[in-house]
Design an enzyme around this catalytic site. Structure first.
Site, PDB file in Angstrom:
ATOM      1  CG  ASP A 145      16.532 -80.221 -97.516  1.00  0.00           C
ATOM      2  OD1 ASP A 145      17.327 -80.306 -98.472  1.00  0.00           O
ATOM      3  OD2 ASP A 145      16.873 -79.775 -96.402  1.00  0.00           O
TER       4      ASP A 145
HETATM    5  C1  BGC Z   1      20.171 -79.265 -97.176  1.00  0.00           C
HETATM    6  C2  BGC Z   1      19.637 -78.048 -97.884  1.00  0.00           C
HETATM    7  C3  BGC Z   1      20.319 -77.874 -99.209  1.00  0.00           C
HETATM    8  C4  BGC Z   1      20.129 -79.134-100.028  1.00  0.00           C
HETATM    9  C5  BGC Z   1      20.738 -79.025-101.412  1.00  0.00           C
HETATM   10  C6  BGC Z   1      20.175 -80.476 -98.065  1.00  0.00           C
HETATM   11  O1  BGC Z   1      20.852 -81.542 -97.488  1.00  0.00           O
HETATM   12  O2  BGC Z   1      19.405 -79.499 -96.022  1.00  0.00           O
HETATM   13  O3  BGC Z   1      19.813 -76.912 -97.078  1.00  0.00           O
HETATM   14  O4  BGC Z   1      19.821 -76.753 -99.874  1.00  0.00           O
HETATM   15  O5  BGC Z   1      20.721 -80.217 -99.348  1.00  0.00           O
HETATM   16  O6  BGC Z   1      22.093 -79.073-101.382  1.00  0.00           O
END
Ligand code: BGC
Length: 775
Positions: free
Chosen positions: A322
């Site tokens: 993530d």
């Molecule tokens: C979120 C993810 C997301 C990623 C990219 C993160 O902060 O937890 O779900 O896919 O950002 O935007």
């Protein structure tokens, strides 16, 4: 290393292969053997047939995979260590207004970046891809984005889609999203989020399918199939990501990014099934979660990422961290340096670092992997294996063959009449009628005057909910049909007046008088209340999940006029509705219904669409009941109002305000003729009212006398059925041993002999009861 401030999200607009992907496994890991884990975790019959395994692959697929493997291996043989590390790094656009910055273009051209997050616009994407094609080995970049409930055509938020209990419709929505996003060059979505949650305080419940692993599995599979199709190299398909592995939805106290800690049986029986089902359905990629599980951050959790995902489930695709989560291993205090964070993550099984820094100065893989290899702390074969995953993903996405996107596709792909019709249909199917006392709904089409009031009644931006993709601009909002406009279109002969009452935070009551006057002057009032979109989604936990500010007082002010009124809700989580739940003559849960939401609300209000959605998550009476779910384990002192020393509250019943699986209709249904035999359950569902309508027949089971306690009930089958007035249909479910069994605390799947209780109903409460003996 200091943690840099992460970027601000741009969710608020107003202001501002199955077979192919699954068997990618075969390219990267030793022989996949199907069926290592029980199909129980595939979600059973609702998602059967979704998975592709080595055994079901066609000769042509085998041939294509072999050819990809050979191309990928020969490319790896030519790559320098720096180029390999580049493939494991995901960058951000870094130019002004989300455009590709010069640094990004330079890094791509020199092979230091393998993927890019949050870049939108076909010209921007092609510009970066051209730079990639100028790199030494011409390896294309893959562009990823959070496409969650639509790209330009915005569908209801995922918890709304789940309320439809209609996986085929959800699959269709995802397929439209893939078509719109891929026309811009996006070949990778970070969706579906398959995190089960029993805690509506957690803002991300809006992104998931609610509290149940079986329903969640069906929705997860539907989304993967919709995004990827059979082959996501097709120009209108893209790779899916299941996230956030694993059990992110169990954050303690519902507080975002908090710890998760649970027993092995709960992990495997409740939280993991949707991920496993999506893996079996061929999801190309998996994202590890920000959170920690049982004391180990998921980004460095080899039990989750290697033991379960790679070894047990034979997942052969790509694992992405993530957002900046690898460097956060230091903030956890789990790694004592950035280098150690990189080592822990790659060793545990994270393929790509979503570092998103340009230049990559804060990205731990870029900074440290080469040295870790040189010092022998990370092996070259680990790096090669990960690069193989990334290159295979790009091959499967068709990027080597067709790296550039035809700019002419955009105009024919976005907001087509078919997409808008699908959005309207799904919004209608997702709505849940919570109350309808004395047939307050549907409204008569001849009603002479309607007051439309409330903060969500004419509010296109909030109506879309959170997680509208980056790139969705204020001008796109013109395509959104608000409830006010939907009602005007549906009742052209009525006088329609509008008064907002208050904004969605509703801190001021100064607009109430105008709303009350509008109600007094009209035959009926539609009050649209709920949450601002920003109250749910990432980083949006709430401790009080009631209607914000003075919104309940607004409804009470309308009620006090004594004139007929109905309430429509738009929100991203179950709410504690209190007075409104107990008093509103009609209460329609519309969730955040998307682009066509206003038309869909009007369709339901006027009875053109008979609501058939059911809740995918319990609505508690108050926040003190949380965590709450229908499938809790039994206690030795079950609730007994005549005995204080039983499992109960002094001040509120144990039951939710509205239960999982609940939803009313404008007609009535009745179930009869239950027949239960080994592996098969059937019942008749009859429409006993005078209007055509849909009901969702739900199969629940329970077993006593097992080695560990079983939920008081758990869902193991459902079918949404359309019936004309007076019509009866027989519904049949298969119930395999894989569904009857469960995981024990040693992580082993077992099926215990004994009596199995079976319930068939249209709610998690009540229903027909039968039994059979499991041998
Ligand atoms: C979120 C993810 C997301 C990623 C990219 C993160 O902060 O937890 O779900 O896919 O950002 O935007």
């Amino acid at each position: 290393m200091p943690i840099p401030l992460r970027r601000m999200r741009t969710a608020q607009i107003a202001t501002g292969v199955t077979a192919l992907a699954t068997t990618a496994a075969l390219l990267a890991v030793p022989a996949a053997s199907a069926g290592l884990t029980s199909p129980r975790v595939t979600g059973g019959s609702a998602v059967a047939a979704a998975g592709g395994t080595a055994h079901t692959m066609s000769a042509a697929t085998r041939q294509r995979l072999a050819s990809i493997a050979s191309d990928v291996n020969s490319l790896i043989g030519k790559m320098t260590l720096a180029e390999k590390v580049g493939q494991l790094e995901m960058s951000g656009p870094a130019g002004p207004n989300g455009t590709p910055g010069q640094t990004l273009l330079d890094e791509v051209r020199s092979g230091e970046v393998g993927s890019v997050l949050d870049l939108v616009g076909v010209d921007n994407i092609n510009q970066v891809q051209q730079a990639a094609l100028q790199s030494r080995l011409h390896i294309p970049v893959i562009f990823g984005l959070d496409v969650i409930h639509g790209y330009k055509t915005i569908f209801p938020v995922p918890i709304g889609e789940a309320s439809s209990w209609d996986p085929a419709a959800v699959q269709n929505d995802a397929s439209i999203s893939a078509s719109e996003a891929s026309a811009d060059g996006i070949k990778w979505t970070f969706n579906p989020m398959v995190d089960v949650s029993r805690d509506p305080r957690w803002g991300r419940v809006v992104e998931g399918a609610g509290e149940d692993p079986f329903l969640g599995s069906a929705m997860a599979v539907a989304k993967v199939k919709g995004y990827q199709g059979d082959d996501f190299s097709a120009p209108d398909k893209m790779a899916a990501t299941i996230k956030h592995f694993g059990a992110y939805g169990a954050v303690q106290a519902g507080r975002e990014y908090n710890t998760t800690d649970m027993s092995e049986q709960q992990l495997r029986n409740v939280y993991l099934p949707p991920y496993k089902s999506a893996v079996d359905a061929g999801a190309a990629t998996v994202m590890s979660a920000f959170t920690s599980l049982n004391g180990v951050p998921d980004t460095a959790n080899s039990y989750l990422l290697t033991t379960i995902l790679r070894n047990e489930w034979q997942f052969g695709g790509t694992v992405v961290s993530d957002y900046q989560a690898i460097q956060e291993l230091e903030a956890f205090g789990y790694a004592t340096s950035g280098a150690q964070a990189a080592q822990l993550a790659i060793t545990a099984g994270v393929t790509i670092e979503m570092g998103v820094q340009v230049p990559s100065q804060f990205s731990t893989y870029t900074l440290y992997l080469a040295d870790l290899v040189k010092s022998g702390k990370v092996s070259m074969s680990t790096i090669d294996n990960d690069v193989r995953h990334v290159l295979t993903l790009k091959e499967l996405a068709g990027l080597f063959a067709h790296p550039l996107t035809d700019p002419n596709r955009v105009k024919n792909s976005e907001l087509t009449p078919a997409s808008l019709a699908a959005a309207r249909t799904m919004a209608g199917r997702s709505m849940v009628l919570l109350n309808d006392n004395n047939h307050a709904l549907p409204l008569s089409s001849g009603v002479p005057s309607i007051a439309v009031v409330g903060p969500l009644a004419d509010n296109p931006s909030d109506q879309l909910g959170p997680d509208v993709p980056i790139g969705y601009s204020p001008s796109d909002l013109t395509s959104v049909v608000s409830v006010l406009n939907g009602i005007k279109a549906a009742a052209p002969h009525a006088t329609v007046s509008y008064a907002q009452g208050c904004d969605a935070t509703c801190t001021s009551t100064s607009g109430f008088a105008a709303a009350v006057s509008a109600a007094q002057a009209s035959a009926v009032t539609v009050v649209v209340v709920g949450e601002p979109a920003s109250y749910s989604g990432e980083a949006s936990s709430r401790s009080d999940i009631s209607l914000p500010g003075q919104q309940t007082a607004l409804v009470q002010a309308i009620a006090a006029t004594g004139k007929p009124y109905v309430v429509v809700l738009m929100n991203g989580r179950p709410l504690t509705l209190g007075w409104v739940a107990d008093n509103a003559p009609a209460l329609l849960e519309a969730w955040f219904p998307g682009t066509e939401g206003g038309n869909a609300v009007a369709d339901v209000l006027f009875g053109k669409v008979n609501p058939g959605g059911k809740l995918p998550m319990s609505f508690p009476r108050n926040a003190g009941q949380i965590p709450i779910s229908y499938n809790e384990l039994p206690t030795g002192r079950p609730d007994d109002p005549s005995n204080k020393y039983t499992s109960r509250y002094l001040d509120v019943p144990n039951t939710p305000q509205f239960s999982f699986g609940y939803g009313l209709s404008y007609t009535t249904f009745s179930l009869s003729n239950l027949s239960v035999s080994a592996g098969r359950v059937s019942a008749d569902i009859a429409n006993t009212g005078s209007a055509a309508g849909d009901d969702v027949v739900q199969l629940y089971i329970h077993q006593d006398g097992t080695s560990i306690l079983q939920p008081v009930r758990r869902l193991e089958g459902f079918q949404r059925v359309s019936l004309s007035a007076g019509q009866t249909k027989r519904v049949t479910f298969t119930l395999g041993r894989d569904q009857i069994g469960f995981y024990n605390n040693q992580g082993q799947f077992e099926v215990d002999p004994g009596t199995v209780d079976v319930y068939v109903g249209d709610n998690s409460v009540g229903g027909l009861h039968g039994q059979f003996t499991e041998k």
